[in-house]
Enzyme design. Sequence first.
Site, short mmCIF file in Angstrom:
data_model
loop_
_atom_site.label_atom_id
_atom_site.label_comp_id
_atom_site.label_asym_id
_atom_site.label_seq_id
_atom_site.Cartn_x
_atom_site.Cartn_y
_atom_site.Cartn_z
N LYS A 113 -23.17 43.21 39.64
CA LYS A 113 -23.29 44.59 39.19
C LYS A 113 -23.57 45.46 40.41
O LYS A 113 -24.12 44.98 41.40
CB LYS A 113 -24.45 44.75 38.20
CG LYS A 113 -24.30 45.92 37.25
CD LYS A 113 -23.30 45.57 36.16
CE LYS A 113 -23.26 46.58 35.06
NZ LYS A 113 -22.62 46.02 33.86
N1 GLU Z 1 -19.36 47.30 32.93
C1 GLU Z 1 -18.73 46.51 31.92
C2 GLU Z 1 -19.71 45.50 31.36
O1 GLU Z 1 -20.91 45.68 31.42
C3 GLU Z 1 -17.40 45.92 32.37
C4 GLU Z 1 -17.49 44.99 33.54
C5 GLU Z 1 -16.12 44.55 34.06
O2 GLU Z 1 -15.11 44.88 33.47
O3 GLU Z 1 -16.12 43.86 35.08
O4 GLU Z 1 -19.33 44.53 30.77
#
Ligand code: GLU
Length: 423
Positions: A113
């Site tokens: 993240k």
């Molecule tokens: N931010 C989204 C999540 O929390 C998508 C993450 C992604 O597509 O890599 O799942």
Amino acid sequence: MSTAEAASHLRENPFGLAKSQLRRVGEIFELDPNLIRVLSQCKKAVEVSIPVAKDDGSIEVYLGYRVTHNIARGPSKGGIRYHPDVTLDEVKSLAMWMTWKCALMNLPFGGAKGGVICDPKTLSASELERMTRRYTSEIINDIGPERDIPAPDVGTDGRVMAWIFDTYSMNKGHSVLGVVTGKPLSIGGSLGREEATARGALYCIQALSVKNGERLADYSVAIQGFGNVGANLARLLHLEGAKVVAVSDSRGAVYNPNGIDVPAAVAHKQERGTLLELANAEQLTNDELLELPCDILAPCGLEQVITEDNASRVQAKIICEGANGPVTPTADAVLEDKGVLILPDILANAGGVVVSYFEWVQGLQEYFWREEEVNAKLHDIVARAFQEAWQTKERRDTSLRMASYGLAVQRVAEATTTRGLYP
Ligand code: GLU
């Protein structure tokens, strides 16, 4: 209240919560405590300073993070969040949840993240672009199609992904489609990605309704948060005949027990930037929305909105976690006692990363799929994960959350032991 004065939405340390959740999973699923200790930490956390020239000639310095939790099953994957409340521990917890989410969906990814402490609503488009490009160049050696693949999250969108893609590609000297997902269609995005998180949630609700012998049209739904996930979930549920009784954004909620006109709400939000003063709806606070009588409550904004303070007043029978970590573990226990069924985050909101995986595959192959194909493949993956989690819940006599986390952690643990500890 200005953003600077606003209290953080994080009342408990999110990484502490994520780690204690993992310890609990380790106990219930009898996993090796040594392994749980390894998985309790993030593999790598990068902190960068991001100096940005503002439009008025001044310079603002932002703080950004990119955290990789685990790469045992493949390159790390996860969004980038732009929000004033971002902290390193928040990003770590979100990275850990991405590891579990990808494993539960059986994707060949680990978890990561990113986040930048800023209020994107107060930045001009050119300030946002300069900030994004500088942030990207600061983490350029940490990301890449085989290494770590960012995507949108709270406060970021396709436009931000396009700047990341361009900055990375300009530095490599050629287009690198696989470096980021959630890109606009014109530069290698995937059909279906925009609404994928909400569509995955819809598929989970559908699977649950089948188990309950009910129809979507029988359900009344309250949705907290009207960003990408909340707005698309409201739209999709409305199309399927469910009654969306309340929706909210950061400024407040609107409620009509006979059903909100969802297309009108989407248009109102687009025109005025808020849901407030929507026609044929009563105004409520976000807190009041969470306690409405309804069948399904879908928190689709930030973490820790359902806590020990309000959990006992939740009236919904089902909670669908469109957001990551919207229910604290203490609230979870209260809700479980009340018999509320929770579709947990790593199951309910995994549709986004599943279609991110499809986008990454399509980009690597330079071969793009039809939207129906994307949605059908998304359905296969989410429906299978739901069934596996449900069977585990029945077999172990535990909650759907524990079953989902248990399955996911077991998969990561197996990959880790199979690979062995280096050196
Ligand atoms: N931010 C989204 C999540 O929390 C998508 C993450 C992604 O597509 O890599 O799942």
